[in-house]
Design a protein around this motif. Structure first.
Motif, PDB file in Angstrom:
ATOM      1  N   SER A  25      13.499 129.233 -15.415  1.00  0.00           N
ATOM      2  CA  SER A  25      14.191 128.814 -14.791  1.00  0.00           C
ATOM      3  C   SER A  25      16.058 129.268 -15.284  1.00  0.00           C
ATOM      4  CB  SER A  25      13.741 127.331 -14.263  1.00  0.00           C
ATOM      5  OG  SER A  25      14.093 126.264 -15.383  1.00  0.00           O
ATOM      6  N   GLY A  26      17.129 128.927 -14.337  1.00  0.00           N
ATOM      7  CA  GLY A  26      18.316 129.108 -14.744  1.00  0.00           C
ATOM      8  C   GLY A  26      18.755 130.247 -15.085  1.00  0.00           C
ATOM      9  N   ASN A  77       9.528 136.108 -12.445  1.00  0.00           N
ATOM     10  CA  ASN A  77      10.265 135.180 -13.497  1.00  0.00           C
ATOM     11  C   ASN A  77       9.443 134.707 -14.744  1.00  0.00           C
ATOM     12  OD1 ASN A  77      12.733 135.075 -14.018  1.00  0.00           O
ATOM     13  ND2 ASN A  77      13.394 133.576 -14.155  1.00  0.00           N
ATOM     14  N   THR A  78       8.586 134.974 -15.380  1.00  0.00           N
ATOM     15  CA  THR A  78       7.102 134.610 -16.073  1.00  0.00           C
ATOM     16  C   THR A  78       6.854 135.565 -16.799  1.00  0.00           C
ATOM     17  OG1 THR A  78       6.187 133.293 -14.226  1.00  0.00           O
ATOM     18  CG2 THR A  78       5.401 133.731 -16.424  1.00  0.00           C
TER      19      THR A  78
END
Length: 113
Positions: A25-26, A77-78
């Motif tokens: 995240s981010g 995003n993993t």
């Protein structure tokens, strides 16, 4: 906030499988080299697996080669760590790390009958 969050740990029997997730995240995880580490009770943290930004370069610790697979899903995003043929000595807290993040809470993996 820039961070990685690990999940997917649990208690499994020897020979079982787990898939760990490392969600960013981010920031965009595809732009970074990502590593999985683990720390067993009373032992130092050790590198388990790592994957380059493009995914073309992958490294494994000798102790997990052939049993663990690191992969990316950039759309989610993993980064994942598929762990098969688990052994009691794989018991540890597992962490993922990028150069721009600190250490997260990790996820506990316990292999026991």
């Amino acid at each position: 906030q820039v961070q990685l969050v690990e999940s997917g740990g649990g208690l499994v029997q020897p020979g079982g499988s787990l898939r760990l997730s490392c969600a960013a995240s981010g920031f965009t995880i595809s732009n970074y080299y990502i590593s999985w580490y683990r720390q067993a009770p009373g032992k130092e943290r050790e590198l388990v697996a790592a994957i380059t930004k493009g995914g073309g370069g992958i490294n494994y610790a000798a102790s997990v080669k052939g049993r663990f697979t690191i992969s990316r899903d950039n759309a989610k995003n993993t980064v994942y760590l598929q762990m098969n043929s688990l052994k009691p000595e794989d018991t540890a807290v597992y962490y993922c790390k990028a150069s721009i993040t600190g250490w997260g809470q990790g996820t506990q993996v316990t292999i026991s009958s």
